[in-house]
Design an enzyme around this catalytic site. Structure first.
Site, PDB file in Angstrom:
ATOM      1  N   ASP A  88     -88.076 -82.522  -4.232  1.00 21.47           N
ATOM      2  CA  ASP A  88     -89.076 -82.655  -5.290  1.00 21.47           C
ATOM      3  C   ASP A  88     -88.802 -83.902  -6.118  1.00 21.47           C
ATOM      4  O   ASP A  88     -87.891 -83.928  -6.943  1.00 21.47           O
ATOM      5  CB  ASP A  88     -89.050 -81.414  -6.188  1.00 21.47           C
ATOM      6  CG  ASP A  88     -90.092 -81.488  -7.293  1.00 21.47           C
ATOM      7  OD1 ASP A  88     -91.043 -82.291  -7.157  1.00 21.47           O
ATOM      8  OD2 ASP A  88     -89.962 -80.741  -8.278  1.00 21.47           O
ATOM      9  N   LYS A  92     -89.694 -87.540 -11.665  1.00 22.33           N
ATOM     10  CA  LYS A  92     -88.491 -87.107 -12.369  1.00 22.33           C
ATOM     11  C   LYS A  92     -87.579 -88.301 -12.625  1.00 22.33           C
ATOM     12  O   LYS A  92     -87.562 -89.256 -11.845  1.00 22.33           O
ATOM     13  CB  LYS A  92     -87.712 -86.098 -11.525  1.00 22.33           C
ATOM     14  CG  LYS A  92     -88.363 -84.753 -11.291  1.00 22.33           C
ATOM     15  CD  LYS A  92     -87.476 -83.897 -10.398  1.00 22.33           C
ATOM     16  CE  LYS A  92     -88.089 -82.556 -10.076  1.00 22.33           C
ATOM     17  NZ  LYS A  92     -88.098 -81.657 -11.241  1.00 22.33           N
ATOM     18  N   GLU A 129     -95.231 -78.236  -9.249  1.00 21.40           N
ATOM     19  CA  GLU A 129     -95.851 -78.070  -7.929  1.00 21.40           C
ATOM     20  C   GLU A 129     -95.486 -76.760  -7.245  1.00 21.40           C
ATOM     21  O   GLU A 129     -96.240 -76.250  -6.415  1.00 21.40           O
ATOM     22  CB  GLU A 129     -95.457 -79.248  -7.022  1.00 21.40           C
ATOM     23  CG  GLU A 129     -94.134 -79.130  -6.279  1.00 21.40           C
ATOM     24  CD  GLU A 129     -92.918 -79.028  -7.190  1.00 21.40           C
ATOM     25  OE1 GLU A 129     -91.929 -78.382  -6.793  1.00 21.40           O
ATOM     26  OE2 GLU A 129     -92.950 -79.585  -8.313  1.00 21.40           O
ATOM     27  N   ARG A 144     -95.348 -73.688  -8.263  1.00 24.87           N
ATOM     28  CA  ARG A 144     -96.279 -72.587  -8.515  1.00 24.87           C
ATOM     29  C   ARG A 144     -97.585 -72.766  -7.738  1.00 24.87           C
ATOM     30  O   ARG A 144     -98.271 -71.786  -7.441  1.00 24.87           O
ATOM     31  CB  ARG A 144     -96.539 -72.458 -10.015  1.00 24.87           C
ATOM     32  CG  ARG A 144     -97.259 -73.621 -10.656  1.00 24.87           C
ATOM     33  CD  ARG A 144     -97.075 -73.665 -12.163  1.00 24.87           C
ATOM     34  NE  ARG A 144     -95.694 -73.988 -12.512  1.00 24.87           N
ATOM     35  CZ  ARG A 144     -95.233 -74.048 -13.768  1.00 24.87           C
ATOM     36  NH1 ARG A 144     -96.045 -73.789 -14.784  1.00 24.87           N
ATOM     37  NH2 ARG A 144     -93.984 -74.369 -14.006  1.00 24.87           N
TER      38      ARG A 144
END
Length: 462
Positions: A235, A242, A314, A316
């Site tokens: 991710d 991030k 993302e 969820r």
């Protein structure tokens, strides 16, 4: 690697005495005088974790003493005996005296978990001490649980260059083949044809195609148990990128998938009479020209429209499509596990996964199972007033409410929108990783909540 107990070679195991603080003097008095003198010379008092090896006079060990503290200190320190297992000299050991069944199980399982090593890229020093299963312990069951934990750890520890969506799919296929399960995979643009638009949207920017892994096992006439695991193999945060520090451990963002596969292994290996279904949306949340964007509105499998408040929320999204599919067959129990929010870590820390459910009977059963297995979990509320925070001005729901407070709760409320009415469902927001090493829990990927869930399923269906 494969967990194993000792006692197969025929050699006499070394006696291992677990000595409580209050009984230390009496226990030492019961030893041979030279052994007692040696223990006292080394300051042994029975404090939890203290270890003394009694020499046999010819360069070996005739017995081992391990401080067993008291019930209060043991309750505050899981798998205490694993600390001895990790450092003990090579050979087999047998626990002297009787333990309560739950303590015997924990001691034996902790020993097995302590022996785990991740050695795919670097040679690891093996644990040389083996435990003879204590009387009354179901050794085969504990080996199955340890195998599941090893599987979860292996999958999480493997970096994303070797554990992308395709590799995660292969791990599921290997498990399915081992247990005679059926497996199907919907990948790439076929996700759109099959009505999994949010799984497709999250994963479409990556080099490896997104996919939904669907594993089924057991008699269709048995109670339906469905497990959904977040399989975000890496991710970046997407276009809401991030920072470097936040991205460093994102190989573990498929920890939910790893843990549902571990749990599935336990269920199938022990032959529980359930109709098991495992759903894993496997994606990589990457950055490219085709990445989904902040402000986009996605349509979900359920038909609800979702405004993207943040592309780093993302997990969820992919879980929502999978939960909607799972709900379509109205399972008796629906569980999802996911490394979903940093807010959960703030709320309960790294070792205590929060979970959410509207089913109070399920919560009570989970609490009992968690206490019995020493696999800690903590119930947080599905606080209905916070549902207002999910409102969007242009869509049915927003995936990332502004404000940031109660983030684990609002994430769970988001997922609840996609679970069918009346279904017994629980959502676990796990960390999936040991940031530091502790007895029985080496630094790295970790199996969390799966043992408690397995105990629950055994109680209900065993």
């Amino acid at each position: 690697m494969t967990p194993e107990f000792g006692g197969e070679g025929g050699a006499r195991p070394t006696p291992l005495h677990l000595i409580e603080t209050r009984a230390a003097n009496a226990a030492l008095d019961a030893l041979a005088p030279e052994a007692a003198a040696w223990a006292r010379l080394n300051g042994f008092s029975g404090k939890l974790g203290e270890t003394v090896l009694i020499p046999d006079g010819v360069g070996g060990v005739s017995a081992a003493l391990f401080g067993w503290g008291d019930a209060k200190t043991r309750a505050a320190r899981r798998f205490a005996l694993a600390g001895f297992a990790a450092k003990a000299p090579e050979g087999d050991y047998s626990i002297e005296g009787e333990l309560a069944p739950e303590e015997a199980d924990e001691a034996a399982l902790g020993w097995l978990l302590s022996a785990y090593r991740y050695d795919r890229y670097k040679k690891a020093t093996p644990q040389e001490a083996r435990l003879v299963p204590p009387p009354g312990v179901d050794a085969a069951r504990l080996l199955t649980i340890a195998e599941g934990a090893y599987l979860a750890r292996d999958l999480i520890n493997t970096p994303a260059n070797d554990m992308g969506p395709a590799a995660l799919e292969q791990a599921a296929r290997t498990l399915a083949a081992r247990h005679g399960a059926e497996i199907s995979v919907t990948a790439g643009d076929a996700l759109l044809d099959a009505n999994f638009p949010m799984i497709h949207a999250v994963g479409r920017a990556a080099a490896e195609a997104p996919r939904l892994i669907d594993l089924c096992w057991g008699d269709p006439a048995h109670p339906k148990v469905s497990l959904v695991g977040k399989g975000v193999c890496f991710d970046t945060g997407g276009l809401d990128l991030k920072p470097a520090a936040g991205m460093r451990l994102m190989k573990k963002d498929m920890g939910g998938a790893a843990n549902v596969l571990a749990l599935a292994h336990m269920v199938m290996a022990r032959g529980l009479p359930v109709r098991l279904r495992v759903l894993i949306p496997a994606v990589e949340n990457s950055v490219s020209a085709s990445a989904f964007r902040p402000g986009d509105v996605l349509k979900s499998r359920l038909g609800l429209t979702v405004e993207i408040g943040n592309t780093d929320a993302e997990g969820r999204l992919v879980l929502a499509d999978a939960l909607a599919l799972a709900s379509e067959e109205d399972p008796a129990l629906l569980i999802d596990l996911a490394t979903l929010t940093g807010a959960a870590r703030v709320a309960t820390g790294l070792d205590l996964p929060p979970y959410f459910t509207d089913d109070s009977a399920l919560a009570a059963a989970l609490e009992t199972a968690a206490a019995t297995t020493r696999d800690p979990i903590w119930r947080l509320p599905l606080y209905d007033p916070y549902d207002e925070d999910l409102k969007s001005t242009i869509a049915d729901i927003d995936n990332a409410p502004a404000g940031g407070f109660g983030g684990a709760i609002t994430a769970a409320l988001f997922l609840r929108r996609f679970v069918g009415d009346g279904i017994s469902w629980a959502h676990f927001d796990i960390h999936g990783f040991n940031n530091t090493a502790k007895p029985g829990r080496p630094k790295g990927g970790e199996c969390m909540a799966a043992r408690a869930l397995f105990a629950l399923l055994e109680t209900r269906h065993g």
